[in-house]
Design an enzyme around this catalytic site. Structure first.
Site, PDB file in Angstrom:
ATOM      1  N   CYS A 141     -16.142  26.097  66.522  1.00  0.00           N
ATOM      2  CA  CYS A 141     -15.468  25.192  65.595  1.00  0.00           C
ATOM      3  C   CYS A 141     -14.618  24.141  66.294  1.00  0.00           C
ATOM      4  CB  CYS A 141     -14.649  25.971  64.578  1.00  0.00           C
ATOM      5  SG  CYS A 141     -13.132  26.753  65.205  1.00  0.00           S
ATOM      6  N   ASP A 142     -14.081  24.450  67.477  1.00  0.00           N
ATOM      7  CA  ASP A 142     -13.274  23.474  68.217  1.00  0.00           C
ATOM      8  C   ASP A 142     -14.054  22.185  68.499  1.00  0.00           C
ATOM      9  OD1 ASP A 142     -12.963  26.240  68.754  1.00  0.00           O
ATOM     10  OD2 ASP A 142     -11.565  25.869  70.377  1.00  0.00           O
ATOM     11  N   ALA A 143     -15.374  22.327  68.585  1.00  0.00           N
ATOM     12  CA  ALA A 143     -16.217  21.170  68.882  1.00  0.00           C
ATOM     13  C   ALA A 143     -16.054  20.069  67.839  1.00  0.00           C
ATOM     14  CB  ALA A 143     -17.685  21.587  68.957  1.00  0.00           C
ATOM     15  N   LEU A 144     -15.592  20.431  66.642  1.00  0.00           N
ATOM     16  CA  LEU A 144     -15.467  19.444  65.570  1.00  0.00           C
ATOM     17  C   LEU A 144     -14.290  18.497  65.779  1.00  0.00           C
ATOM     18  CD1 LEU A 144     -16.435  21.593  62.456  1.00  0.00           C
ATOM     19  CD2 LEU A 144     -17.885  20.165  63.922  1.00  0.00           C
ATOM     20  N   PHE A 145     -13.435  18.793  66.747  1.00  0.00           N
ATOM     21  CA  PHE A 145     -12.447  17.807  67.193  1.00  0.00           C
ATOM     22  C   PHE A 145     -12.991  16.988  68.356  1.00  0.00           C
ATOM     23  CE2 PHE A 145      -9.084  16.330  69.984  1.00  0.00           C
ATOM     24  CZ  PHE A 145      -8.191  15.747  69.110  1.00  0.00           C
TER      25      PHE A 145
END
Length: 360
Positions: A141-145
């Site tokens: 989910c961090d990839a969405l930043f």
């Protein structure tokens, strides 16, 4: 007997955190401390988050010292290059600052963008080297930043619609894989999605594991994405709906001290507020209030409470504590002396919106 005078005194003391001069001075102080204490490779995700905050701080204060530091990073240290992993969103995060510097530069030079464009074209043109739980390009989910704001910024600025189209595709894939539609939160990765087998993981209180910082990355990234997309962009309603849905849930999970815990659904097991996740939540909610996407009466107090708490984690030097170290899940391994550059970035982003927010 209730200590009315004590509460009034605390409220009076806390008003200083909302004075424009105080916010600007604190942002510069925090940024300058971090500039003097560099950490990690200048082209990786940690600095991608830090320099996103630095650019927002420079837009707010117009400090030459901050701008010089960003230029030194981008031009001199990194030579406008992304990280070396063309297939990994972490190494695209720093590109966001490159394009922000390009947009505000007096002399716009192609070399400021071309290495990033080459990398992003390679990224959308080639398959991800799948292994284990890494089954999609944005599998955590961090990839969405890290990824979406980079693709969208470059799509808007260059006019290359492929970047926007692939962002929508990859974002939906991550949403379908990791978003819990009952809790309105993202699992960190596929390892935290419940599958009904012996590998399923839960917190000590039996709740699902939702990492504060991971969800902070998501909401912060949504803000940076929504700031770019035109009002009539076909997929904008999806992003706005997700943003509002997550903000409503995050507001419910704020703790009494104004911060959020490393694990969102089991705060009692994680004493001490976690500043990097909390900073991104403060940023996202304050932005929504400022833009009229969130009801000010309901959400302004959430942002204000978070901002007061964040400021109390800044020491006299300008160092921000209570930041969980680099990791991939909730931990208890941090305290008032724990700092990381992405915590600074989150604080600066929050300040850039709090300073614009109208108070009652």
């Amino acid at each position: 007997m209730q200590d009315v005078s004590g509460a009034a005194n605390r409220k009076e003391r806390d008003t200083k955190y909302f004075h424009r001069k105080y916010i600007a001075q604190t942002m510069n102080k925090v940024a300058e401390w971090q500039i003097a204490h560099p950490k990690h490779r200048q082209d990786n995700w940690t600095n991608g988050a830090f320099y996103a905050g630095m650019f927002a701080a420079w837009e707010t204060t117009k400090s030459k010292k901050l701008h010089n530091a960003m230029t030194a990073m981008a031009r001199d240290s990194n030579r406008w290059q992304p990280g070396h992993r063309w297939y990994h969103a972490d190494d695209h995060a720093i590109c966001q600052t490159y394009i922000d510097l390009y947009r505000t530069a007096k002399g716009k030079k192609p070399e400021m963008l071309q290495p990033s464009i080459d990398t992003l074209v390679k990224f959308i043109s080639n398959p991800y080297p799948v292994k284990g739980i890494e089954i999609i390009k944005w599998w955590w989910c961090d990839a969405l930043f890290m990824g979406p704001p980079a693709l969208v910024k470059f799509g808007i600025t260059t006019g290359d619609k492929r970047f926007l189209e692939h962002n929508d595709k990859y974002y939906r894939e991550c949403y379908d894989l990791l978003y819990n539609k009952e809790e309105h939160l993202f699992a960190r990765d596929l390892g935290y999605v419940i599958k009904g087998n012996s590998a399923d993981r839960y917190e000590a209180n039996g709740k699902l594991i939702f990492w504060s910082r991971g969800n902070g990355w998501v909401l912060g990234g949504l803000v940076r994405l929504l700031k770019e997309l035109p009002a009539d962009y076909p997929e904008r309603p999806f992003y706005e709906h997700l943003y509002k849905e997550m903000c409503a849930r995050i507001a419910e999970l704020q703790q009494e001290d104004g911060l959020w815990r490393a694990s969102l659904l089991d705060p009692d097991s994680y004493p001490g507020g976690e500043v990097s996740g909390s900073g991104f939540f403060c940023y996202a909610i304050a932005w929504g209030v400022n833009e009229g996407l969130l009801d000010a009466g309901a959400y302004r107090p959430v942002a204000e409470k978070a901002w007061i708490a964040l400021n109390k984690c800044v020491n006299e030097e300008g160092r921000i504590g209570w930041v969980q170290p680099v990791g991939a899940d909730p931990r208890r391994n941090f305290n008032a002396d724990s700092w990381e550059i992405y915590g600074t970035g989150a604080f600066l982003l929050a300040g850039s919106e709090i300073i614009k927010m109208k108070r009652k």
